[in-house]
Design a protein around this motif. Structure first.
Motif, short mmCIF file in Angstrom:
data_model
loop_
_atom_site.label_atom_id
_atom_site.label_comp_id
_atom_site.label_asym_id
_atom_site.label_seq_id
_atom_site.Cartn_x
_atom_site.Cartn_y
_atom_site.Cartn_z
N TRP A 1 0.65 -1.16 0.03
CA TRP A 1 -0.17 0.06 0.03
C TRP A 1 1.08 1.18 -0.12
O TRP A 1 0.76 2.30 -0.58
CB TRP A 1 -0.83 0.01 1.18
CG TRP A 1 -1.79 1.08 1.29
CD1 TRP A 1 -3.07 1.42 0.61
CD2 TRP A 1 -1.59 2.28 1.98
NE1 TRP A 1 -3.61 2.44 1.01
CE2 TRP A 1 -2.71 3.26 1.56
CE3 TRP A 1 -0.71 2.87 2.66
CZ2 TRP A 1 -2.82 4.30 2.41
CZ3 TRP A 1 -0.75 3.93 3.45
CH2 TRP A 1 -1.81 4.91 3.03
N VAL A 2 2.00 1.49 0.93
CA VAL A 2 2.95 2.32 0.68
C VAL A 2 3.62 2.58 -0.60
O VAL A 2 3.65 3.72 -1.11
CB VAL A 2 4.03 2.00 1.96
CG1 VAL A 2 5.02 3.26 1.75
CG2 VAL A 2 3.34 1.97 3.29
N ILE A 3 3.81 1.53 -1.31
CA ILE A 3 4.42 1.68 -2.71
C ILE A 3 3.30 2.23 -3.50
O ILE A 3 3.74 3.06 -4.10
CB ILE A 3 4.99 0.32 -3.08
CG1 ILE A 3 6.11 -0.10 -2.09
CG2 ILE A 3 5.50 0.59 -4.50
CD1 ILE A 3 6.68 -1.55 -2.46
N ALA A 4 2.29 1.79 -3.38
CA ALA A 4 1.13 2.09 -4.47
C ALA A 4 0.65 3.41 -4.26
O ALA A 4 0.29 4.02 -5.13
CB ALA A 4 0.04 1.04 -4.27
N SER A 5 0.93 4.02 -2.99
CA SER A 5 0.39 5.45 -2.66
C SER A 5 1.35 6.26 -3.14
O SER A 5 1.09 7.52 -3.46
CB SER A 5 0.51 5.40 -1.27
OG SER A 5 -0.55 4.67 -0.56
N GLY A 6 2.41 5.86 -3.48
CA GLY A 6 3.47 6.86 -4.10
C GLY A 6 3.48 7.17 -5.63
O GLY A 6 3.95 7.62 -6.11
N ASN A 7 2.36 6.48 -6.27
CA ASN A 7 1.85 6.75 -7.48
C ASN A 7 1.16 7.95 -7.65
O ASN A 7 0.57 8.20 -6.83
CB ASN A 7 1.20 5.37 -8.13
CG ASN A 7 0.73 5.46 -9.42
OD1 ASN A 7 -0.07 6.34 -9.84
ND2 ASN A 7 1.30 4.69 -10.31
N ALA A 8 1.35 8.55 -8.85
CA ALA A 8 0.53 9.96 -8.90
C ALA A 8 -0.79 9.66 -8.96
O ALA A 8 -1.72 10.66 -8.52
CB ALA A 8 0.99 10.43 -10.38
N ALA A 9 -1.47 8.49 -9.26
CA ALA A 9 -2.89 8.51 -9.25
C ALA A 9 -3.27 7.91 -7.56
O ALA A 9 -4.58 8.11 -7.44
CB ALA A 9 -3.27 7.08 -10.06
#
Length: 222
Positions: free
Chosen positions: A95-103
């Motif tokens: 989740w932390v990694i995915a949260s770093g996506n611009a979206a």
């Protein structure tokens, strides 16, 4: 610690194939990538931490091993707690990694669930998870039995999980593992949380049946 690490890797790599790998939006072809991610993760952990903990990675496997008479009662709760912790940690890091996506972070973090839109009911989901877990745990107990023990046990187990995913991803997203379901559900809103009971109860019932069948030794050579 081995179970925490192993379950972390299973949930992280398997769910990452959906979220950051992008296979989730490419079904049915993308299902192959998801299935292989979960299956290969199990194979890797079976050989990496199998000598330490047996690489259960799954409360259902632990329950099946206990009911088959091949795992001590005193270790059941610690194993299950470690597996759930590992699953939550794997989902948290993803989740932390995915949260770093611009979206931003995804609304559903590869959580399990049944979707009437796909034509599958709650009953279908329950049966699918229970039967698949029964098969999965039966294979595990079979290939790790003393009379069947083989260096290829980890490969057989991982490939079994792969084929289960290939068959059942459209039905439930495929769990057969309460720890795999609990972690992602915590980051996926109210609907996956409300359906979480099924992905705990059905796998445990399927595993319990597998453990009791294995205890009869009907699959073992004389």
């Amino acid at each position: 610690m081995a179970e925490v690490f192993g379950t972390f890797c299973l949930v992280f790599f398997g769910c990452a194939s959906v979220i950051t790998g992008g296979y989730g939006g490419l079904l049915p072809a993308g299902g192959v990538g998801i299935a292989l991610s979960f299956g290969i993760a199990v194979i890797a952990m079976a050989y990496a931490i199998g000598p330490v903990s047996g690489a259960h990675l799954n409360p259902a496997v632990t329950l099946g091993a206990f009911l088959s008479g091949r795992f001590p009662a005193k270790d059941v709760a610690p194993y299950m707690v470690a597996q759930v912790i590992g699953g939550i940690l794997g989902a948290t890091v993803l989740w932390v990694i995915a949260s770093g996506n611009a979206a931003g972070a995804p609304a559903i973090l590869a959580a399990n669930g049944w979707d009437p839109v796909n034509g599958y009911s709650m009953g279908s989901a329950f049966i699918a998870e229970a039967v698949a877990t029964f098969i999965f745990v039966t294979v595990i107990l079979g290939v790790t039995a003393k009379k069947h023990e083989t260096a290829l046990a980890g490969l057989a187990i991982g490939l079994t999980l792969t084929v289960i995913h290939l068959c059942l991803i459209p039905v439930t997203g495929t769990s057969v593992n309460p720890a795999r379901s609990i972690g992602p559900a915590l980051f996926s809103g109210s609907v996956p949380i409300s359906q979480l009971w099924l992905f705990i109860l059905a796998p445990l019932l399927g595993a319990a049946a597998a453990g009791l069948v294995a205890k009869t030794r009907i699959f073992e050579k004389e």
